[in-house]
Write an enzyme that holds these catalytic residues in place. Structure first.
Site, PDB file in Angstrom:
ATOM      1  N   PHE A 299      56.048  45.353  53.872  1.00  0.00           N
ATOM      2  CA  PHE A 299      56.400  45.225  51.832  1.00  0.00           C
ATOM      3  C   PHE A 299      56.157  46.447  51.587  1.00  0.00           C
ATOM      4  CE2 PHE A 299      54.990  45.202  47.735  1.00  0.00           C
ATOM      5  CZ  PHE A 299      55.566  44.535  47.186  1.00  0.00           C
TER       6      PHE A 299
ATOM      7  N   ASP B 106      46.489  42.991  55.070  1.00  0.00           N
ATOM      8  CA  ASP B 106      47.170  43.020  54.174  1.00  0.00           C
ATOM      9  C   ASP B 106      47.515  41.165  53.832  1.00  0.00           C
ATOM     10  OD1 ASP B 106      49.162  41.933  51.659  1.00  0.00           O
ATOM     11  OD2 ASP B 106      49.698  44.292  51.194  1.00  0.00           O
TER      12      ASP B 106
ATOM     13  N   TYR C 203      47.991  37.252  42.215  1.00  0.00           N
ATOM     14  CA  TYR C 203      48.729  36.196  41.590  1.00  0.00           C
ATOM     15  C   TYR C 203      49.794  35.770  42.154  1.00  0.00           C
ATOM     16  CZ  TYR C 203      51.068  40.908  42.406  1.00  0.00           C
ATOM     17  OH  TYR C 203      51.462  42.064  43.485  1.00  0.00           O
ATOM     18  N   LYS C 204      50.120  35.491  43.627  1.00  0.00           N
ATOM     19  CA  LYS C 204      50.804  34.890  44.686  1.00  0.00           C
ATOM     20  C   LYS C 204      50.255  33.060  45.101  1.00  0.00           C
ATOM     21  CE  LYS C 204      53.070  38.848  46.570  1.00  0.00           C
ATOM     22  NZ  LYS C 204      52.659  40.296  47.212  1.00  0.00           N
TER      23      LYS C 204
ATOM     24  N   ARG D 171      64.837  33.369  50.031  1.00  0.00           N
ATOM     25  CA  ARG D 171      63.249  32.728  50.027  1.00  0.00           C
ATOM     26  C   ARG D 171      62.675  31.835  49.038  1.00  0.00           C
ATOM     27  NH1 ARG D 171      58.379  37.591  49.108  1.00  0.00           N
ATOM     28  NH2 ARG D 171      58.797  36.944  46.714  1.00  0.00           N
TER      29      ARG D 171
END
Ligand SMILES: *Cc1c(COP(=O)(O)O)cnc(C)c1O
Length: 399
Positions: free
Chosen positions: A129, A198, A223-224, A374
């Site tokens: 990312f 991560d 928040y995922k 995705r």
């Protein structure tokens, strides 16, 4: 087609997590973007209302002690801990993932001895990312190291006496590939380097096993798959055995051994608290605490979530294969369960437009440049019927 609809019905009837959906606020949209922003847990609005109106509005300053505001970063860290296989006292919640990558990576180089000990290289997952790569480049400049981008599979051969730290993603955000955390962590340890993982795309979706695999440091967002809400604070894990030597590059007053001593000299606190920086973001943090309550349900466990995640992604791939003309999309996510996170990525040239039409038709995934569709699968609230519908609408959209 009616065959797959029937199969979805059976799978939903046997789903041990089916009842958990009622704990979330959802509608007729098929929401396959929980790997970007998890859906709203139904108890969060009331919890936030209490934090704002009573704790802040009535108790005001007293809430730092009486409502447990001051200790929230460690307390909520201990709620995240079992979800990533960590014993209590090693995780602190706060700041963004990007900031925690910075703390962890500079801290990791310092723990390794850094350039003074001949360790002047940071290995970084090349497909990471972007924020992780940007932060790694800056951390390297600050510590006198250089960054070497590479694929996670290349890490074992690249490790050596010059390796200070290695920053890797557990699950690749674009492809959904799950990397071999146990083997890579062991290789990093054997080379005398420090591992930083991560966990943004794995925490809350699959077992991580930080303690049992000997991970040194880890970061992740909430928040995922943890459904903490937009911009909810991230977390930092520092293995217990390293905490005494962890030297944070952001030693704010919240990480001081005696924060209210107001001393001019810095003295770090012991334990996970050392990872704190400044005053915590209480509104977001306590929304997250409420969001994590779902994990205390007796029917919810990381293993149950992982089992359903694999069943959902298997079923989605099966429906896509049945509905979408051969060759129209290419499956980017690995087929092997051991290499799959909780998302499916499909590539096609016109992915950007396809996703716009799909969203307009009530199936929400996302597009990642240049050509990836995705789809994230949150087992706590998705049904197999929705997965079948998503694949059917996708086929219509592509056709
Ligand atoms: C989502 C994500 C981030 C987000 O970083 P923030 O600082 O929270 O915006 C970082 N790294 C990875 C791998 C991610 O998937």
């Amino acid at each position: 087609m009616s065959d797959l609809i029937e199969r979805a019905r059976e799978l939903d009837a046997r789903d041990p997590l089916a009842a958990v959906r009622a704990d979330f606020v959802l509608d007729e949209v098929v929401y396959l973007d929980g790997n970007s922003l998890g859906a709203l847990p139904a108890n969060v609005p009331g919890a936030v209302e209490d934090v704002v109106r009573r704790q802040w509005g009535e108790l005001r300053i007293r809430s730092w002690t009486e409502s447990g505001w001051w200790t929230a970063p460690e307390r909520i860290g201990d709620l995240v801990a079992p979800l990533v296989g960590a014993a209590a006292g090693q995780i602190v919640v706060g700041d963004s993932t990007s900031v925690n990558v910075f703390k962890a990576l500079v801290g990791a180089v310092r723990l390794s001895g850094g350039p003074d000990a001949g360790r002047d290289e940071i290995l970084v997952d090349a497909s990471t990312f972007p924020t992780d790569g940007y932060i790694a480049a800056s951390a390297a400049r600050m510590t006198g190291c250089t960054v070497r981008p590479l694929a996670p599979a290349e890490v074992p051969d690249a490790l050596g006496p010059r390796t200070a730290a290695v920053l890797l993603n557990h699950v690749d955000y674009r492809t959904g590939r799950l990397h071999d955390l146990p083997a890579l962590t062991a290789a990093i340890r054997a080379a005398g380097a420090v591992s930083v993982w991560d966990l943004c795309h794995s925490a809350g979706a699959l077992p991580v096993g930080l303690d049992s695999h000997g991970v040194d440091l880890a970061v992740g967002c909430t928040y995922k798959f943890l459904n903490g809400g937009p911009g909810s604070p991230a977390y930092l894990y520092v293995r217990a055995g390293l905490q005494d030597r962890f030297d944070s590059p952001l030693p704010g007053w919240n990480s001081h051994a005696e924060p209210f001593g107001m001393r001019p000299e810095y003295a770090p606190a012991d334990g996970a608290v050392r990872g704190r920086v400044g005053t915590p973001d209480i509104l977001s943090m306590l929304a997250l605490e409420a969001a994590l309550e779902v994990w205390s349900r007796p029917d919810v466990s990381v293993d149950a979530v992982r089992a359903k995640s694999l069943a959902l992604t298997d079923f989605f791939l099966e429906c896509v294969a049945a509905y979408v003309p051969e060759g129209r999309v290419v499956t980017v996510t690995p087929r092997a369960h051991a290499e799959r996170g909780s998302q499916v990525a499909l590539a096609c040239e016109d992915a950007g437009e396809v996703m716009e039409r799909l969203i307009a038709a009530g199936v929400v995934g996302d597009f990642r440049a240049p050509d990836v569709l995705r789809f994230g699968f949150t087992p706590l609230y998705l049904s197999f019927a929705e997965v079948e519908r998503a694949a059917r609408v996708l086929a219509d959209t592509l056709g």
